[in-house]
Write a protein that holds these residues in place. Structure first.
Motif, PDB file in Angstrom:
ATOM      1  N   GLY A   1       0.827  -1.202   0.000  1.00 17.52           N
ATOM      2  CA  GLY A   1       0.000   0.000   0.000  1.00 17.52           C
ATOM      3  C   GLY A   1       0.861   1.252   0.000  1.00 17.52           C
ATOM      4  O   GLY A   1       0.488   2.290   0.535  1.00 17.52           O
ATOM      5  N   GLY A   2       2.028   1.152  -0.629  1.00 15.11           N
ATOM      6  CA  GLY A   2       2.992   2.237  -0.583  1.00 15.11           C
ATOM      7  C   GLY A   2       2.622   3.474  -1.366  1.00 15.11           C
ATOM      8  O   GLY A   2       3.245   4.517  -1.191  1.00 15.11           O
ATOM      9  N   THR A   3       1.616   3.390  -2.236  1.00 10.89           N
ATOM     10  CA  THR A   3       1.206   4.589  -2.981  1.00 10.89           C
ATOM     11  C   THR A   3       0.055   5.317  -2.304  1.00 10.89           C
ATOM     12  O   THR A   3      -0.432   6.317  -2.821  1.00 10.89           O
ATOM     13  CB  THR A   3       0.784   4.219  -4.416  1.00 10.89           C
ATOM     14  N   GLY A   4      -0.370   4.834  -1.145  1.00 11.06           N
ATOM     15  CA  GLY A   4      -1.493   5.452  -0.453  1.00 11.06           C
ATOM     16  C   GLY A   4      -1.097   6.665   0.360  1.00 11.06           C
ATOM     17  O   GLY A   4       0.068   7.063   0.424  1.00 11.06           O
ATOM     18  N   TYR A   5      -2.086   7.232   1.039  1.00  8.24           N
ATOM     19  CA  TYR A   5      -1.919   8.480   1.781  1.00  8.24           C
ATOM     20  C   TYR A   5      -0.814   8.379   2.825  1.00  8.24           C
ATOM     21  O   TYR A   5       0.076   9.232   2.896  1.00  8.24           O
ATOM     22  CB  TYR A   5      -3.241   8.847   2.454  1.00  8.24           C
TER      23      TYR A   5
ATOM     24  N   VAL B   1       7.176   4.728   3.071  1.00 11.40           N
ATOM     25  CA  VAL B   1       8.264   4.385   2.157  1.00 11.40           C
ATOM     26  C   VAL B   1       9.413   5.385   2.314  1.00 11.40           C
ATOM     27  O   VAL B   1      10.586   5.002   2.468  1.00 11.40           O
ATOM     28  CB  VAL B   1       7.777   4.372   0.696  1.00 11.40           C
ATOM     29  N   LYS B   2       9.089   6.663   2.304  1.00 10.83           N
ATOM     30  CA  LYS B   2      10.131   7.692   2.390  1.00 10.83           C
ATOM     31  C   LYS B   2      10.809   7.687   3.762  1.00 10.83           C
ATOM     32  O   LYS B   2      12.029   7.884   3.861  1.00 10.83           O
ATOM     33  CB  LYS B   2       9.526   9.059   2.084  1.00 10.83           C
ATOM     34  N   ALA B   3      10.030   7.440   4.817  1.00 11.03           N
ATOM     35  CA  ALA B   3      10.625   7.384   6.153  1.00 11.03           C
ATOM     36  C   ALA B   3      11.558   6.196   6.286  1.00 11.03           C
ATOM     37  O   ALA B   3      12.629   6.290   6.909  1.00 11.03           O
ATOM     38  CB  ALA B   3       9.527   7.319   7.214  1.00 11.03           C
ATOM     39  N   SER B   4      11.179   5.072   5.704  1.00 13.66           N
ATOM     40  CA  SER B   4      12.025   3.884   5.742  1.00 13.66           C
ATOM     41  C   SER B   4      13.357   4.146   5.044  1.00 13.66           C
ATOM     42  O   SER B   4      14.433   3.815   5.563  1.00 13.66           O
ATOM     43  CB  SER B   4      11.300   2.704   5.094  1.00 13.66           C
TER      44      SER B   4
ATOM     45  N   ILE C   1      -1.953   6.153 -13.697  1.00 13.82           N
ATOM     46  CA  ILE C   1      -0.645   6.709 -14.002  1.00 13.82           C
ATOM     47  C   ILE C   1      -0.028   7.414 -12.806  1.00 13.82           C
ATOM     48  O   ILE C   1       1.200   7.390 -12.627  1.00 13.82           O
ATOM     49  CB  ILE C   1      -0.740   7.674 -15.214  1.00 13.82           C
ATOM     50  N   ASP C   2      -0.843   8.019 -11.954  1.00  9.41           N
ATOM     51  CA  ASP C   2      -0.289   8.698 -10.784  1.00  9.41           C
ATOM     52  C   ASP C   2       0.403   7.705  -9.854  1.00  9.41           C
ATOM     53  O   ASP C   2       1.504   7.973  -9.350  1.00  9.41           O
ATOM     54  CB  ASP C   2      -1.393   9.441 -10.021  1.00  9.41           C
ATOM     55  N   LYS C   3      -0.233   6.552  -9.634  1.00  8.40           N
ATOM     56  CA  LYS C   3       0.382   5.544  -8.771  1.00  8.40           C
ATOM     57  C   LYS C   3       1.643   4.969  -9.403  1.00  8.40           C
ATOM     58  O   LYS C   3       2.646   4.738  -8.718  1.00  8.40           O
ATOM     59  CB  LYS C   3      -0.622   4.434  -8.456  1.00  8.40           C
ATOM     60  N   LEU C   4       1.586   4.738 -10.701  1.00 12.78           N
ATOM     61  CA  LEU C   4       2.755   4.203 -11.389  1.00 12.78           C
ATOM     62  C   LEU C   4       3.927   5.172 -11.291  1.00 12.78           C
ATOM     63  O   LEU C   4       5.065   4.775 -10.999  1.00 12.78           O
ATOM     64  CB  LEU C   4       2.433   3.910 -12.851  1.00 12.78           C
ATOM     65  N   GLN C   5       3.668   6.441 -11.517  1.00 16.15           N
ATOM     66  CA  GLN C   5       4.747   7.421 -11.442  1.00 16.15           C
ATOM     67  C   GLN C   5       5.275   7.558 -10.018  1.00 16.15           C
ATOM     68  O   GLN C   5       6.474   7.793  -9.816  1.00 16.15           O
ATOM     69  CB  GLN C   5       4.268   8.765 -11.988  1.00 16.15           C
ATOM     70  N   MET C   6       4.407   7.389  -9.039  1.00 12.12           N
ATOM     71  CA  MET C   6       4.873   7.413  -7.659  1.00 12.12           C
ATOM     72  C   MET C   6       5.812   6.249  -7.393  1.00 12.12           C
ATOM     73  O   MET C   6       6.857   6.400  -6.746  1.00 12.12           O
ATOM     74  CB  MET C   6       3.685   7.364  -6.684  1.00 12.12           C
ATOM     75  N   LEU C   7       5.461   5.067  -7.900  1.00 11.20           N
ATOM     76  CA  LEU C   7       6.344   3.916  -7.749  1.00 11.20           C
ATOM     77  C   LEU C   7       7.694   4.174  -8.412  1.00 11.20           C
ATOM     78  O   LEU C   7       8.741   3.825  -7.860  1.00 11.20           O
ATOM     79  CB  LEU C   7       5.687   2.676  -8.357  1.00 11.20           C
ATOM     80  N   MET C   8       7.667   4.801  -9.575  1.00  5.96           N
ATOM     81  CA  MET C   8       8.924   5.125 -10.246  1.00  5.96           C
ATOM     82  C   MET C   8       9.743   6.116  -9.419  1.00  5.96           C
ATOM     83  O   MET C   8      10.986   6.029  -9.366  1.00  5.96           O
ATOM     84  CB  MET C   8       8.649   5.701 -11.636  1.00  5.96           C
ATOM     85  N   SER C   9       9.068   7.052  -8.773  1.00  5.32           N
ATOM     86  CA  SER C   9       9.793   8.022  -7.936  1.00  5.32           C
ATOM     87  C   SER C   9      10.425   7.343  -6.730  1.00  5.32           C
ATOM     88  O   SER C   9      11.511   7.742  -6.283  1.00  5.32           O
ATOM     89  CB  SER C   9       8.847   9.144  -7.481  1.00  5.32           C
ATOM     90  N   PHE C  10       9.779   6.297  -6.209  1.00  5.12           N
ATOM     91  CA  PHE C  10      10.382   5.532  -5.114  1.00  5.12           C
ATOM     92  C   PHE C  10      11.672   4.863  -5.584  1.00  5.12           C
ATOM     93  O   PHE C  10      12.660   4.807  -4.845  1.00  5.12           O
ATOM     94  CB  PHE C  10       9.406   4.469  -4.596  1.00  5.12           C
ATOM     95  N   LYS C  11      11.651   4.337  -6.805  1.00  3.51           N
ATOM     96  CA  LYS C  11      12.854   3.714  -7.360  1.00  3.51           C
ATOM     97  C   LYS C  11      13.992   4.721  -7.434  1.00  3.51           C
ATOM     98  O   LYS C  11      15.146   4.408  -7.117  1.00  3.51           O
ATOM     99  CB  LYS C  11      12.573   3.143  -8.760  1.00  3.51           C
ATOM    100  N   GLU C  12      13.676   5.937  -7.837  1.00  2.00           N
ATOM    101  CA  GLU C  12      14.700   6.969  -7.946  1.00  2.00           C
ATOM    102  C   GLU C  12      15.287   7.317  -6.583  1.00  2.00           C
ATOM    103  O   GLU C  12      16.456   7.726  -6.484  1.00  2.00           O
ATOM    104  CB  GLU C  12      14.104   8.219  -8.599  1.00  2.00           C
TER     105      GLU C  12
END
Length: 309
Positions: free
Chosen positions: A11-15, A21-24, A43-54
């Motif tokens: 549920g890492g793309t949720g509120y 994710v960022k705190a971890s 697309i918003d969730k997908l791009q958020m996942l990509m930002s986590f990868k970065e």
């Protein structure tokens, strides 16, 4: 120095999930995020996942409709944190099954993060439903002997502070504000980023193993009147105040849709009953996060409200 646990966030793309994710990552944990095919064309969730990868997170594909994929995902980590919400709460039972089969998880934090459901068996319908579902998940966790930490984070600032806990818009009221009861019942308010920081602090801490951790930073324990007063001081303007009795507040539920009825019931328990502060923590079973982790410089509500000026 012991290595940091590997963390899987579901549920890492949720509120709250995106903050976890960022705190971890910020606290130095190898961080994995479950990428579910259910996001489809979002697309918003997908791009958020990509930002986590970065930022350094790794994505693991897995689906709640594919048990083996969950088992395979869980086997890659030490800690699982679930931040799913709403209608997805019971689907955590599938995650419990996967964690049980994998057999390697040192800590599981299920999706709780609000009021402690173990103290809400008396909750009004239909607001009792999510508490009952969380307790069903707890029963499965403990029945499977999975190491756990439950986190009770009380009132999220975005839903309770920015609008001064009014029903309706999530921004501060312009001229009038309704006070619940006498407005002197204590509640607890937190910045969502602080919630995520405290959550990650607990995962490698033996003091929080198989316990409930409450987020009760002392300066954020406020009455409804005190919260409103902070906003008035920041703006230099007095709001026109009216009060509503508990009977009238509950009567207002009658013609509301399901989701709003749930919200009204929870507001009743918080601001009339004082369910967040009307008990002492049980020694040996419960801990308070700001005492365990005084190094967390949590956000006070005057600072939180400044963003709305």
């Amino acid at each position: 120095m012991a290595s940091k646990s590997k963390v899987l966030v579901v549920g890492g793309t949720g509120y709250l999930g995106k903050r976890i994710v960022k705190a971890s990552l910020a606290q130095g944990h190898p961080t994995y995020v479950l990428q579910r095919p259910e996001i489809g064309l979002d697309i918003d969730k997908l791009q958020m996942l990509m930002s986590f990868k970065e930022l350094g997170a790794k994505l693991i594909e897995g689906s709640f409709s594919d048990h083996q994929s969950l088992v395979d995902a869980v086997k890659q980590v030490d800690v699982v944190i679930c931040a799913m919400s709403g209608s997805s709460l019971r689907s955590q039972l599938k995650l419990v099954d996967a964690i049980k089969e994998a057999g390697n998880v040192k800590r599981f934090l299920p999706s709780e993060f609000g009021m402690n459901p173990a103290r809400m068996g008396h909750a009004l319908e239909p607001g009792r439903v999510p508490f009952a579902e969380k307790m069903e998940v707890r029963k499965a966790i403990e029945g499977a002997n999975i190491p756990f930490t439950y986190v009770s984070a009380n009132c999220f600032g975005g839903f309770f502070v920015g609008n001064l806990s009014q029903m309706g818009p999530l921004t501060p009221p312009k001229g009038k504000v309704t006070i619940y009861g006498d407005g002197n019942v204590k509640a607890i308010f937190l910045d969502e980023d602080d919630i995520a920081a405290y959550i990650i602090k607990t995962i490698d801490d033996p003091r929080t193993l198989n316990k409930t951790v409450y987020l009760r930073p002392s300066e954020n324990i406020l009455t409804h009147r005190e919260l409103i007063g902070i906003w008035e001081k920041l703006t230099g303007k007095q709001l026109e105040k009216s009060t509503i009795s508990s009977d009238d507040f509950l009567a207002s539920m009658k013609d509301m849709d399901y989701g709003v009825q749930v919200a009204v019931g929870h507001l009743y328990h918080i601001f009339y009953e004082g369910c967040l502060t009307n008990f002492e923590l049980e020694e040996g079973e419960e801990e308070e996060a700001s005492k365990l982790y005084p190094e967390v410089n949590y956000t006070r509500m005057d600072e939180y409200l400044k963003r709305y000026l």
